[in-house]
Design a protein around this motif. Structure first.
Motif, mmCIF file in Angstrom:
data_model
loop_
_atom_site.group_PDB
_atom_site.id
_atom_site.type_symbol
_atom_site.label_atom_id
_atom_site.label_comp_id
_atom_site.label_asym_id
_atom_site.label_seq_id
_atom_site.Cartn_x
_atom_site.Cartn_y
_atom_site.Cartn_z
ATOM 1 N N ARG A 1 -9.659 -29.935 50.720
ATOM 2 C CA ARG A 1 -9.461 -30.253 52.129
ATOM 3 C C ARG A 1 -7.979 -30.167 52.500
ATOM 4 O O ARG A 1 -7.614 -29.594 53.535
ATOM 5 N N LEU A 2 -7.135 -30.744 51.643
ATOM 6 C CA LEU A 2 -5.693 -30.691 51.912
ATOM 7 C C LEU A 2 -5.210 -29.241 51.952
ATOM 8 O O LEU A 2 -4.425 -28.844 52.813
ATOM 9 N N GLU A 3 -5.728 -28.451 51.002
ATOM 10 C CA GLU A 3 -5.339 -27.029 50.953
ATOM 11 C C GLU A 3 -5.789 -26.308 52.232
ATOM 12 O O GLU A 3 -5.014 -25.575 52.855
ATOM 13 N N LEU A 4 -7.040 -26.540 52.629
ATOM 14 C CA LEU A 4 -7.578 -25.859 53.817
ATOM 15 C C LEU A 4 -6.858 -26.317 55.090
ATOM 16 O O LEU A 4 -6.552 -25.508 55.977
ATOM 17 N N GLU A 5 -6.560 -27.615 55.162
ATOM 18 C CA GLU A 5 -5.850 -28.120 56.345
ATOM 19 C C GLU A 5 -4.445 -27.535 56.424
ATOM 20 O O GLU A 5 -3.955 -27.210 57.505
ATOM 21 N N SER A 6 -3.819 -27.361 55.266
ATOM 22 C CA SER A 6 -2.467 -26.787 55.279
ATOM 23 C C SER A 6 -2.498 -25.331 55.738
ATOM 24 O O SER A 6 -1.495 -24.771 56.159
ATOM 25 N N GLN A 7 -3.700 -24.721 55.636
ATOM 26 C CA GLN A 7 -3.835 -23.332 56.077
ATOM 27 C C GLN A 7 -4.439 -23.232 57.480
ATOM 28 O O GLN A 7 -4.867 -22.166 57.912
#
Ligand code: SF4
Length: 460
Positions: free
Chosen positions: A119-125
């Protein structure tokens, strides 16, 4: 049993059968024990999806009018407890999104152990999440993939870890597809049945009985059933696991006794746990007058105990099945109100008797303690508590709502200390070795008894 083990979720789907939403409703109704906080169904054709999700029991969420609006011969549904995310309606499933490629709905049983990192990775993208449930990462990952439906599923699920038995409903401009998928460890049950000219797919086979589906197969670990206009394709996910790990607690407690889960009758398994407890007591020459189970989940094991030992089986407690999710407690406290509202002892069965009480687990110990006090007040002379599982020492990270390790009494106290705390004259559990014998050496998950977590635990 228990105030503290809560089933995870249940999923049910229908492929190419008239009145799919109505049948899905019945399937979810049969799986209500797996989740009572909310329910949802998304139905679809190759042209459109229709959906309804709301908090409440299945029979409260849907009426005839609501079901009539869910068109098509294909549907997926979900009953939910909040193992991950809070209880808001936006967290109910099936989750459902539209993209330039079409529409996608997902119903998930299990918990993803790396959802927070993803989720953190996707939100950062740039991804914007609508809910706080782990399942939503699957939708975001899928939306970013390219290729055939199969390639997109493989690419998506190669990123996630943990437990997932999934139903994915997908349509693009050409056709409608439904995929039933089990994670490579095979943590949660998922089975397929034939229904008229189509199929039913569900967490437990008891749902097939209600809709009139005939048993076809339990999905293997890592297996996908892909239903499409030309038939059914069965294939394996690219991602692999070092071993299989079906949840042994499905047999002990979560699944309904009238289900076949992971290829075994749940009822027969529970009876065998009771028989094993009885064999041990026979060797120890335990003297007792009767055996009873703590309703409902302790009953089959108590029957097994009775059949093995020859001790008469009695109903020492009667359970009230009609308690909603919340009830209003009286201002003036009634002692042990929360236990009494669920279980009422039968003094005629208990007075002056030495009783073997069979239950499936002890969580915090407080419920067992109160039940034993109720039984003593009702006249029981001796209480020999037998637990049809090993001591629960560690939480579940694969889709079951459990207390923290600190709250689990067996993580802190010895069996003798637990016996003393719960006011039992004697206390015996099954051992891990007993469990291996009962599971016939199969590779299963027993991490809540052993801390041997097959798929690791969440880092975040
Ligand atoms: S940790 Fe326990 S409840 Fe969770 S999957 Fe493993 S056996 Fe089942």
């Amino acid at each position: 049993m228990k105030s503290s083990w809560r089933e995870n979720c249940g999923v049910f789907g229908i492929w190419k059968v008239p009145e799919a939403a109505h049948l899905n409703y019945l399937g979810l109704f049969a799986l209500q024990h797996r989740g009572q906080e909310g329910a949802g169904i998304v139905s679809g054709t190759h042209e459109s999806f229709w959906g309804r999700r709301s908090s409440g029991l299945v029979s409260q969420v849907f009426d005839r009018e609501a079901l009539n609006q869910l068109q098509g011969e294909t549907a997926i549904g979900h009953v939910r407890y909040s193992t991950v995310g809070n209880q808001a309606d936006k967290n109910l499933q099936p989750l459902w999104v539209q993209g330039e490629w079409g529409e996608l709905a997902v119903a998930h049983n299990g918990t993803l152990t790396n959802a927070q990192e993803l989720r953190l990775e996707l939100e950062s993208q740039g991804s914007v999440f609508q809910s706080s449930v782990d399942t939503e990462v699957i939708l975001h990952l899928f939306a970013r993939t390219k290729g055939s439906f199969r390639e997109r599923i493989d690419a998506t699920l190669s990123r996630v870890a943990g437990a997932f038995s999934l139903l994915i409903l997908y349509r693009d401009s050409k056709e409608l597809r439904l995929a039933a998928i089990k994670d490579p460890f095979g943590f949660r049950p998922l089975c397929v049945g034939r229904l008229q000219e189509g199929y039913a797919i569900g967490s437990e086979s008891c749902a097939f009985d209600l809709v009139g589906a005939s048993w076809e197969a339990e999905l293997e670990a890592g297996e996908v059933y892909e239903f499409h206009s030309k038939g059914v394709d069965r294939w394996k996910l690219n991602s692999k696991a070092p071993r299989t790990a079906p949840c042994v607690f499905e047999w002990i407690y979560f699944s309904r006794p009238d289900s076949n889960s992971f290829g075994r009758s749940v009822y027969e398994f529970r009876k065998q746990t009771g028989a094993l407890l009885a064999e041990r007591d026979q060797r120890a020459s335990l003297r007792a007058d009767l055996v009873m189970g703590v309703p409902d989940s302790g009953i089959p094991a108590a029957i097994g105990y009775s059949q093995q030992s020859g001790l008469p089986f009695e109903m020492g407690l009667i359970r009230n099945h009609y308690i909603g999710r919340t009830f209003i407690e009286p201002h003036q406290s009634i002692r042990d109100f929360r236990v009494k509202i669920k279980q009422n002892p039968l003094p005629k069965s208990l007075e002056g008797k030495r009783i073997v009480v069979v239950d499936d687990s002890i969580v915090r110990g407080t419920t067992s303690r109160k039940i034993n006090m109720l039984l003593r007040e009702a006249g029981a002379r001796e209480i020999h508590l037998r637990i049809a599982a090993p001591p629960t020492i560690s939480p579940c990270y694969y889709g079951i709502d459990t207390p923290t390790e600190n709250e689990l009494i067996a993580s802190k106290k010895s069996i003798e200390e637990i016996r003393d705390f719960i006011f039992a004259d004697s206390l015996e559990y099954l051992s891990l070795e007993d469990l291996r014998q009962l599971t016939q050496g199969a590779s299963v998950c027993h991490a809540c008894f052993s801390k041997d977590y097959p798929s690791g635990i969440p880092k975040l």
